[in-house]
Design an enzyme around this catalytic site. Structure first.
Site, PDB file in Angstrom:
ATOM      1  N   ILE A 408     -32.090 -76.067  58.554  1.00  0.00           N
ATOM      2  CA  ILE A 408     -32.083 -74.889  57.695  1.00  0.00           C
ATOM      3  C   ILE A 408     -31.944 -75.290  56.231  1.00  0.00           C
ATOM      4  O   ILE A 408     -32.555 -74.676  55.345  1.00  0.00           O
ATOM      5  CB  ILE A 408     -30.952 -73.945  58.147  1.00  0.00           C
ATOM      6  CG1 ILE A 408     -31.273 -73.418  59.564  1.00  0.00           C
ATOM      7  CG2 ILE A 408     -30.756 -72.798  57.179  1.00  0.00           C
ATOM      8  CD1 ILE A 408     -30.077 -72.927  60.333  1.00  0.00           C
ATOM      9  N   ASP A 409     -31.153 -76.321  55.957  1.00  0.00           N
ATOM     10  CA  ASP A 409     -30.945 -76.764  54.584  1.00  0.00           C
ATOM     11  C   ASP A 409     -32.254 -77.248  53.967  1.00  0.00           C
ATOM     12  O   ASP A 409     -32.620 -76.852  52.854  1.00  0.00           O
ATOM     13  CB  ASP A 409     -29.905 -77.884  54.577  1.00  0.00           C
ATOM     14  CG  ASP A 409     -29.046 -77.872  53.327  1.00  0.00           C
ATOM     15  OD1 ASP A 409     -29.144 -76.927  52.530  1.00  0.00           O
ATOM     16  OD2 ASP A 409     -28.255 -78.824  53.154  1.00  0.00           O
ATOM     17  N   ASP A 410     -32.953 -78.121  54.671  1.00  0.00           N
ATOM     18  CA  ASP A 410     -34.244 -78.595  54.169  1.00  0.00           C
ATOM     19  C   ASP A 410     -35.218 -77.445  53.983  1.00  0.00           C
ATOM     20  O   ASP A 410     -35.961 -77.397  52.993  1.00  0.00           O
ATOM     21  CB  ASP A 410     -34.837 -79.621  55.141  1.00  0.00           C
ATOM     22  CG  ASP A 410     -34.359 -81.028  54.834  1.00  0.00           C
ATOM     23  OD1 ASP A 410     -34.977 -81.697  54.006  1.00  0.00           O
ATOM     24  OD2 ASP A 410     -33.343 -81.437  55.416  1.00  0.00           O
TER      25      ASP A 410
END
Length: 670
Positions: A408-410
């Site tokens: 999710i961060d990427d």
């Protein structure tokens, strides 16, 4: 002269829109004037940094810095080769050179720059050097062995270290926690099923169930009696914790599993190992690795070898070749093994940095980076779909190849990067962004936050298993990831979307009493705060909001006398280190990004921070940063992302020169 995107010399690039026009004409010279001139210093630093970063772009469009961790990666690589019978003299010599170079004066090895000696890392490094031919009576080895014995010897090391030693008979399998392969059959709703573990732990545990069941022992090339406090009693008995405690309960469960091992139906156990092997093979990536990270790869190779896969089998051959690609060969002849590779993460951060520094949005370097990132989008389901079965794929992973585990961060940062590019095929870019944003919205956990890889991966039971004594094994929401998602959704015009508002509420509830936020994937409160404040203001919270003012006050209170910011990894263990440590380029940039987002551009704290970045910049436009400012597991596994020291300072300097990025005008509500 700047460099072309393939690193060769080229004609001067017209990369400066209005806010950067003066920077292109600044003369070369010291990065920071002693007599003030903050803006001039910032512009000069921006120009030099842009040129440096452009020169590092790969011809295909991506950036990747080295990902440095600790010598256990190198030690386990040598142990794996010894176990599989594929030792290579050149590799062994180069790895040993790197390991020796990381030893501290007291004979130990640390897990981060400037950190204390760590027992398990020191044991694994010692054994690796024994494999390389270093004698136990050599001074550097004797110092290490004495320190190990003084800390309790092998018996006091973590479970994973003792598993490696058990592979060669240096430790008894009976003295390790049991991990039955029948675990693969537990349904997702049952406690302690494999999907209760975070993706990094899940990929490691499944192959280790095979290793635990098989209990292999290869002939040991030497003894390790010098690493025991008492070689006659290498594992002194320890009393069980009270049965009324979680530790006591799981210790007794482990004893029951040891008893079950003796009576486990052979057909069931064999079927479970075969099911685990199929699970492993189904998750092998196109490049041969597993999840794009080292631990699952080495244990998967061992497990598959134990169930009968020949070293020449395509699965095994591809897996071994993928590990070779994790090796970084240094000019001094040493060889460092990366735990992972970070091209997607590095590329989106570099794109954001260059765009915010004033590189025009249709610059060839940015378009090429956008093309590469769009091509990396994952459009098939992975393990995340166990918890979100109806969700359409659309995320991005961290690595070159990791289709099973987009994160999710990427995904949030890639979308933020793509929206900064004026692409010649805007419909293609829009489609990728919309898929990614839709997937990200669907991965929100029930409590309103976002985790890294899974939704609702919040069970507290896996961390209590005797087997899990090293780092986090679950993936609950974190402030830094949630903040990046909120920032992305605001950029997409979804600041008032119900899911975004829940994310904001989650972030506000997570603020620490001192005004900071905990940093899960970066060190530590400086990272958390540097992530959250820009997200909150992008989503519409005013600079006067109490949460923003508390964050500003905290950042100002922990600024170092030299003008920079730093936070030692010991802040994960000791409160006195929170916000304290030697100034670093990346952490100074995170603090500045928060302060700039909070409207503090003209404050003394910002000016001092900007001047610190300008003053510490190297002549080639880069920054030095030996300190580790990233984490795999807070405290237990630390990371030095070698590109952090370039991309984050450029982002902060660019925003100081050009102002904050615009939000809420590109996407659509709903």
């Amino acid at each position: 002269m700047t460099a072309t995107t393939d690193g060769s010399a080229g004609a001067p690039e017209p990369w400066a829109p209005s806010a950067m026009e003066t920077a292109t004409t600044l003369p070369a010279g010291p990065a920071a004037p002693r007599d003030g001139g903050v803006r001039e210093a910032a512009e000069r630093a921006v120009r030099r940094s842009v040129e440096h970063l452009l020169a590092r772009q790969d011809a295909e469009g991506w950036w990747k810095g080295d990902l440095e961790t600790n010598v256990t990666m190198d030690a386990e690589d040598l142990l794996l080769r010894q176990f599989l019978g594929i030792t290579d003299e050149t590799v062994t010599r180069a790895a040993a050179r790197h390991i020796r170079g990381q030893q501290r004066e007291d004979g130990t090895w640390a897990t981060f720059y400037g950190g204390p000696g760590e027992l398990s890392a020191t044991i694994e490094a010692y054994v690796a050097l024994r494999l390389a031919g270093d004698r136990p009576d050599e001074p550097h080895m004797a110092r290490a062995a004495a320190w190990i014995r003084a800390r309790g010897g092998i018996a006091a090391s973590r479970v994973f270290t003792r598993i490696w030693l058990a592979l060669f008979g240096w430790w008894k399998w009976d003295d390790l926690p049991e991990l039955p392969p029948e675990l693969i059959y537990l349904p997702p709703w049952f406690p302690l099923n494999i999907y209760d573990f975070g993706q990094w732990a899940r990929q490691t545990i499944v192959p280790l169930t095979i290793v635990s069941a098989k209990r292999p022992v290869r002939p040991a090339p030497f003894a390790l009696e010098e690493l025991h406090t008492d070689p006659r009693r290498p594992n002194p008995p320890r009393p069980l914790a009270p049965a009324t405690t979680w530790d006591g309960l799981f210790q007794r469960l482990d004893k029951a599993l040891h008893a079950y091992r003796r009576v486990a139906p052979r057909p069931l156990r064999g079927a479970a190992m075969n099911a685990a092997a199929r699970w492993i093979i189904e998750r092998q990536e196109n490049d041969g690795c597993w999840g794009g990270i080292q631990p699952p790869a080495v244990y998967s190779l061992i497990a598959l070898r134990l169930v009968g896969y020949d070293l020449n089998h395509p699965v095994m051959r591809a897996g071994l070749e993928s590990l070779d690609r994790f090796a970084v060969w240094r000019d001094d002849g040493s060889r460092m093994v990366e735990a992972c590779q970070s091209p997607v993460w590095d590329t989106c951060l570099a794109t954001i940095a260059l765009a915010d520094a004033g590189l025009r949005p249709d610059h060839p370097a940015l378009v090429k980076a956008a093309d590469w990132m769009i091509g990396e989008q994952i459009v098939r389901p992975g393990d995340w779909a166990v918890r979100r079965p109806g969700l359409t794929p659309g995320g991005w992973a961290f690595e070159f190849h990791n289709d099973t585990y987009p994160d999710i961060d990427d995904t949030a940062e890639v979308i933020l990067a793509l929206r900064r590019v004026r692409h010649p095929d805007p419909e293609r870019l829009d489609a990728a962004v919309e898929r990614g944003a839709r997937w990200t919205l669907g991965m929100q956990s029930r409590d309103g936050g976002w985790a890294a890889f899974d939704a609702d991966n919040t069970s507290t039971l896996p961390n209590r298993l005797p087997f899990c004594d090293f780092g986090e094994v679950v993936d609950p929401p974190s402030a830094d990831v949630t903040a990046h998602v909120v920032e992305m959704l605001a950029y997409e015009g979804k600041a008032h979307h119900p899911r975004t508002r829940r994310g904001i509420e989650w972030l506000l509830a997570e603020q620490e009493a001192n005004g900071s936020w905990f940093g899960r994937w970066g060190v530590n409160h400086v990272y958390g705060t540097g992530s959250v404040v820009p997200a909150l203001t992008a989503a519409g919270l005013p600079h006067s909001h109490p949460a923003v003012r508390r964050a500003v006050a905290w950042l100002e209170s922990v600024q170092n006398d030299d003008g920079g910011w730093g936070e030692d990894l010991r802040s994960y263990r000791e409160e006195k280190w929170i916000g304290r440590g030697a100034s670093t380029a990346s952490q100074t940039a995170w603090a500045l990004m928060a302060l700039l987002a909070a409207g503090e551009r003209d404050s003394a704290a910002v000016e001092r921070g900007i001047l610190w970045l300008a003053r510490t910049q190297r002549e080639d436009g880069s920054w030095d940063e030996p300190h580790f400012t990233g984490t795999g597991f807070p405290w237990d596994f630390s990371i030095n992302y070698h590109l952090y020291r370039q991309v984050f300072p450029l982002t902060a300097l660019g925003r100081y020169v050009n102002g904050e990025p615009s939000f809420g005008h590109l996407g659509k509500e709903g």
